[in-house]
Write an enzyme that holds these catalytic residues in place. Structure first.
Site, mmCIF file in Angstrom:
data_model
loop_
_atom_site.group_PDB
_atom_site.id
_atom_site.type_symbol
_atom_site.label_atom_id
_atom_site.label_comp_id
_atom_site.label_asym_id
_atom_site.label_seq_id
_atom_site.Cartn_x
_atom_site.Cartn_y
_atom_site.Cartn_z
ATOM 1 N N CYS A 77 -12.480 52.403 -11.712
ATOM 2 C CA CYS A 77 -13.719 53.169 -11.824
ATOM 3 C C CYS A 77 -13.954 53.943 -10.529
ATOM 4 O O CYS A 77 -13.876 53.376 -9.435
ATOM 5 C CB CYS A 77 -14.881 52.219 -12.092
ATOM 6 N N CYS A 80 -17.134 52.343 -8.570
ATOM 7 C CA CYS A 80 -17.185 51.031 -7.909
ATOM 8 C C CYS A 80 -15.822 50.385 -7.687
ATOM 9 O O CYS A 80 -15.753 49.257 -7.207
ATOM 10 C CB CYS A 80 -18.075 50.086 -8.705
ATOM 11 N N CYS A 125 -18.146 51.238 -17.430
ATOM 12 C CA CYS A 125 -17.693 50.223 -16.493
ATOM 13 C C CYS A 125 -18.615 49.001 -16.562
ATOM 14 O O CYS A 125 -19.835 49.141 -16.531
ATOM 15 C CB CYS A 125 -17.678 50.809 -15.080
ATOM 16 N N CYS A 128 -20.590 48.789 -12.699
ATOM 17 C CA CYS A 128 -21.622 49.760 -12.281
ATOM 18 C C CYS A 128 -22.268 50.490 -13.458
ATOM 19 O O CYS A 128 -23.153 51.303 -13.262
ATOM 20 C CB CYS A 128 -21.040 50.759 -11.292
ATOM 21 N N CYS A 148 -10.621 57.471 -24.652
ATOM 22 C CA CYS A 148 -10.559 58.846 -24.156
ATOM 23 C C CYS A 148 -11.471 58.933 -22.935
ATOM 24 O O CYS A 148 -12.688 58.896 -23.058
ATOM 25 C CB CYS A 148 -11.013 59.786 -25.271
#
Length: 159
Positions: A77, A80, A125, A128, A148
């Site tokens: 991510c 984070c 995520c 976060c 996607c």
């Protein structure tokens, strides 16, 4: 009236799937949430990443350098650094966005998105809650899923 019932039923099924998956005893330990103010996110992220991760924008198709990333490693991510996808689950979907057929267990959470009227499954995520993209049922085996992803919502860490 029938259409409203159909949409409500689909939303209920998506919500049930999300709850059932979270209750699975095989699922990994819960990830501690990262909570920052909007101002802190703006300082932390480039404008394009901020728009996608915090406000569910979509980057223009075909613009991410991660589309061509073929090395071994992990996609994390951009908000984070939580590992989300292993490189061996990435494939060329032809959509113009990095696509994966599976994710690292426990790394993603989902919700139903009605922005295009018909329900879609948005994923984000688990740490976060940054928007990553949408999952579709037109991916390759073994899962049949296509995660996607917006490239600006990811960073690549080579192995």
């Amino acid at each position: 009236m029938k259409r409203r019932h159909f949409v409500t039923t689909l939303a209920g099924l998506f919500a049930f799937h999300r709850v059932a998956a979270a209750a699975d005893p095989q699922s990994p330990a819960k990830i501690e949430k990262l909570k920052l103010s909007d101002a802190e996110w703006q300082k932390r992220l480039p404008p394009e990443s901020y728009a996608v991760l915090r406000h569910e924008a979509t980057e223009r198709a075909g613009t991410s350098p991660l589309n061509g990333e073929k090395r071994k490693g992990t996609f994390v991510c951009a908000g984070c650094d939580l590992p989300l996808f292993k490189s061996d689950t990435k494939y060329e979907s032809g959509t113009g966005w990095p696509s994966f057929y599976s994710f690292i267990p426990g790394a993603l959470e989902t919700k139903t998105d009605f922005k295009l009227i018909l329900p879609r499954t948005e994923y984000h995520c688990a740490r976060c809650e940054g928007h990553q993209g949408h999952v579709f049922d037109d991916g390759p085996k073994p899962t049949g899923k296509r995660y996607c992803n917006n490239g600006v919502a990811l960073k690549f860490i080579p192995a």
